[in-house]
Design a protein around this motif. Structure first.
Motif, PDB file in Angstrom:
ATOM      1  N   ASP A 197       0.793   8.207   5.837  1.00 17.51           N
ATOM      2  CA  ASP A 197       0.816   6.799   6.214  1.00 17.51           C
ATOM      3  C   ASP A 197       0.103   6.647   7.568  1.00 17.51           C
ATOM      4  O   ASP A 197       0.687   6.930   8.615  1.00 17.51           O
ATOM      5  N   THR A 240       7.418  12.212   4.869  1.00 12.14           N
ATOM      6  CA  THR A 240       6.850  10.964   5.360  1.00 12.14           C
ATOM      7  C   THR A 240       7.540  10.433   6.619  1.00 12.14           C
ATOM      8  O   THR A 240       7.279   9.313   7.035  1.00 12.14           O
ATOM      9  N   LYS A 251       3.088   6.078  -2.351  1.00 10.87           N
ATOM     10  CA  LYS A 251       4.224   6.985  -2.599  1.00 10.87           C
ATOM     11  C   LYS A 251       4.394   7.241  -4.088  1.00 10.87           C
ATOM     12  O   LYS A 251       4.711   8.354  -4.510  1.00 10.87           O
ATOM     13  N   TYR A 263       1.465  12.458   0.710  1.00 13.06           N
ATOM     14  CA  TYR A 263       1.264  11.081   1.150  1.00 13.06           C
ATOM     15  C   TYR A 263       1.203  11.023   2.676  1.00 13.06           C
ATOM     16  O   TYR A 263       2.093  11.539   3.343  1.00 13.06           O
ATOM     17  N   ASP A 286      -2.845   5.829   3.121  1.00 17.53           N
ATOM     18  CA  ASP A 286      -3.040   4.381   3.148  1.00 17.53           C
ATOM     19  C   ASP A 286      -3.281   3.894   4.571  1.00 17.53           C
ATOM     20  O   ASP A 286      -2.900   4.550   5.537  1.00 17.53           O
ATOM     21  N   LYS A 305       0.827  -1.216   0.000  1.00 22.89           N
ATOM     22  CA  LYS A 305       0.000   0.000   0.000  1.00 22.89           C
ATOM     23  C   LYS A 305       0.860   1.264   0.000  1.00 22.89           C
ATOM     24  O   LYS A 305       0.618   2.184  -0.769  1.00 22.89           O
ATOM     25  N   SER A 306       1.886   1.271   0.884  1.00 29.17           N
ATOM     26  CA  SER A 306       2.677   2.510   0.980  1.00 29.17           C
ATOM     27  C   SER A 306       3.512   2.714  -0.279  1.00 29.17           C
ATOM     28  O   SER A 306       3.704   3.850  -0.715  1.00 29.17           O
ATOM     29  N   THR A 307       3.958   1.628  -0.891  1.00 24.67           N
ATOM     30  CA  THR A 307       4.737   1.772  -2.134  1.00 24.67           C
ATOM     31  C   THR A 307       3.873   2.402  -3.218  1.00 24.67           C
ATOM     32  O   THR A 307       4.293   3.363  -3.882  1.00 24.67           O
TER      33      THR A 307
END
Ligand code: DC
Length: 233
Positions: free
Chosen positions: A35, A78, A23, A33, A129, A18-20
């Motif tokens: 998290d 982030t 981003k 973004y 995310d 999800k984070s990939t």
């Protein structure tokens, strides 16, 4: 024309990437973004350091009042800070991973995190995310994505990530932690992990990053009727 100031919600199981993807979208389309999992991890680290959670996950009710004095924020971009200390590294350890789901199941912890996520997103144009972004935090998000992947693929990704950070994980423990977290995250009473009805599902077990961003781009272009105007994005 660039795409409007919308909110993009990405939810799904642990280690589905999800984070990939978030981003990539943030960089590609110039979004902020956020998290949300990092916030739950930050609260977990705080509870551990304050002695407010026992090794067998008993949470001291004093955590609720203690949260009033907790400052978690992302700076720059982030990286998560607790006050003036970067905690980015500590929150990704197995020690935090093993206690984050019980902490994230506590209703007052969820309200505390949600209030901050809303404040951080005030300016709009956010990709966030987590587990409940499309269902609870931003139910009106213009684009919702729900990510899945096969358990062994996810455990391998998480294992590789821990190794690259200098940890010495045991594959079976990583797999067990993922399965336990998925179970707690999807069975808790408050905001359980589930796919929002209007979310687009992405199973990326067999996909590379280039394919994923192409998929997301297609989704975003389609949403705004820009399928035939690639130069406009
Ligand atoms: O995405 P992650 O693995 O860093 O998330 C850590 C934990 O936080 C995860 O086990 C569940 C919880 N979480 C949550 O309950 N709701 C969110 N929106 C994000 C994370």
């Amino acid at each position: 024309m660039r795409i409007p100031d919308i909110t993009i919600a990405i939810d799904g199981y642990s280690s589905t990437g999800k984070s990939t993807l978030a981003k990539l979208i943030a960089t590609h389309f110039d979004f902020l973004y956020l998290d949300s999992g990092a916030m739950y991890r930050g609260v977990t680290l705080f509870a551990q350091e304050q002695g407010l959670i026992s090794p067998d996950n008993v949470i001291d009710p004093a955590l609720e009042a203690a949260l009033e004095g907790l400052d978690l924020h992302f700076a720059p971009g982030t990286v998560l800070y607790m006050g003036d200390r970067s905690i980015e590294k500590e929150i990704r350890t197995m020690e935090v991973s093993s206690q984050v789901s019980p902490i994230a199941a506590v209703p007052y912890v969820r309200s505390w995190v949600d209030a901050r996520l809303h404040a951080f997103s005030e300016a709009g144009r956010v990709v966030m995310d987590g587990r409940d972004i499309g269902t609870t935090v931003f139910p009106d998000a213009e684009i919702k994505i729900f990510m899945t992947a096969r358990p062994e693929v996810r455990a391998q990704r998480r294992f590789d990530e821990l190794v690259s950070k200098g940890e010495n994980p045991v594959f079976e423990e990583v797999m067990k932690n993922l399965q336990e977290r998925d179970y707690i995250d999807s069975h808790r009473e408050t905001s359980p992990l589930r796919r929002a009805e209007d979310a687009f599902e992405l199973n990326n077990s067999e996909m590379g990053l280039t394919e994923e961003i192409a998929w997301a781009e297609g989704l975003i272009r389609g949403k705004f009727g820009l399928l035939n105007a690639p130069e406009e994005l």
